[in-house]
Design an enzyme around this catalytic site. Structure first.
Site, short mmCIF file in Angstrom:
data_model
loop_
_atom_site.label_atom_id
_atom_site.label_comp_id
_atom_site.label_asym_id
_atom_site.label_seq_id
_atom_site.Cartn_x
_atom_site.Cartn_y
_atom_site.Cartn_z
CB VAL A 57 -12.14 -4.72 2.23
CG1 VAL A 57 -11.59 -3.35 2.63
CG2 VAL A 57 -13.18 -4.58 1.12
CB THR B 225 -0.88 0.01 1.26
OG1 THR B 225 -1.72 -1.14 1.24
CG2 THR B 225 -1.72 1.28 1.33
#
Length: 301
Positions: free
Chosen positions: A179, A150
């Site tokens: 998620v 990320t």
């Protein structure tokens, strides 16, 4: 004072441009979007935005979040598809009191209705990597999951405003609809302009078990420096997770406080970029060190 810290060496160029904005009294939110968009738009970074990592069906589902430390306004999207810059959608949602976290088709529909650019975010290279992984998993009986880097950013501007944001395509070959921590407040990110902010990268399923970004901000509020807060939150939770859950995935945390001081902790090798009013842009490699501490080596200026 101004400052910015971002996960992974891939954020270097974006931080360089954003640092110029902050140096010229630019808004922290604008600078953060500049930094994250640079990563989202680059197909060479196969874990964020354009050219990101497809899910089990070969679909690119992206997650992003934005938080304003002055107002606590949060916007987030999860499982969004075919939108060029998810971070810009998340930022717009942060102004909404209701419906500020959109998922799946609802997130994509919102972005289209709001006029955000629609783009096929899958690249030939990403499709090829997915096809090769499908064959490899089947022929070698391997776990399919690989890669989950990320881009997370915390920024401080000269008006003392702080923001935090994240963007990712999540776990490679993830299950449809999965998620991770990145769009979840307190887990993937958290910021308070009166204290500081933090963001996370790594295995989201484990990061969310510890709500680590909020924990770091809480520890900074109690008086710890960003480095001490990162070390305590990360290594204490890594130890407890192994004790209670039996194992811990890779995760790394970054933090910045309202004075422009920064901190990082990780349980794996990790790179990050930082620039402040008192420190030129620097890329570091971090590793877990002895006695619940982190070691740093300058990678590039």
């Amino acid at each position: 004072m101004w400052g910015m810290i971002a996960t992974w060496q891939m954020a270097r160029d974006g931080v360089a441009t954003a640092a110029q904005e902050l140096q010229q009294q630019g808004d922290a939110g604008d600078a953060l979007v500049t930094a994250i968009k640079d990563v989202e738009n680059n197909p060479e970074y196969g874990s964020v935005g354009y050219g990101g990592l497809p899910n089990e069906h070969g679909l690119l589902e992206m997650d992003a979040a934005y938080m304003n430390g002055n107002t606590y306004g949060i916007g987030a999207v999860a499982g969004i598809t075919d939108v060029k810059n998810p971070i810009t959608v998340a930022r717009k949602l942060s102004h909404d009191h209701f419906n500020s976290f959109r998922v799946g088709a609802g997130a994509t529909e919102y972005a289209q209705q709001a006029g955000f650019e629609r783009v096929n975010m899958l690249t030939p290279a990403a499709i090829k990597a997915w096809q090769e992984r499908v064959i490899e998993v089947s022929s070698k009986n391997l776990t399919p999951y690989d890669g989950h880097d990320t881009v997370g950013v915390v920024a401080l501007d000269q008006q003392a405003k702080m923001v935090a944001g994240t963007s990712t395509s999540g776990l490679f070959m993830k299950k449809h609809g999965r998620v991770g921590d990145s769009p979840l407040s307190g887990s993937g990110f958290y910021v308070d302009s009166e204290i500081g902010g933090a963001t996370a990268t790594g295995l989201g399923e484990d990061i969310m078990k510890g709500v680590l970004s909020y924990e770091i901000v809480r520890l900074m509020k109690s008086g710890l420096t960003p480095q001490a807060a990162c070390d305590q939150a990360t290594y204490d939770f890594d130890r407890r997770l192994k004790q209670h859950y039996g194992k811990a995935g890779a995760f790394s945390l970054i933090a910045l406080d309202k004075q422009g001081n920064w901190g990082v902790a990780t349980n794996c090798e990790f790179t990050f970029a930082v620039a402040t009013a008192t420190q030129p842009l620097t890329v570091y490699t971090a590793n877990p060190g002895p006695d619940d501490s982190t070691t740093f080596v300058v990678t590039a200026h």
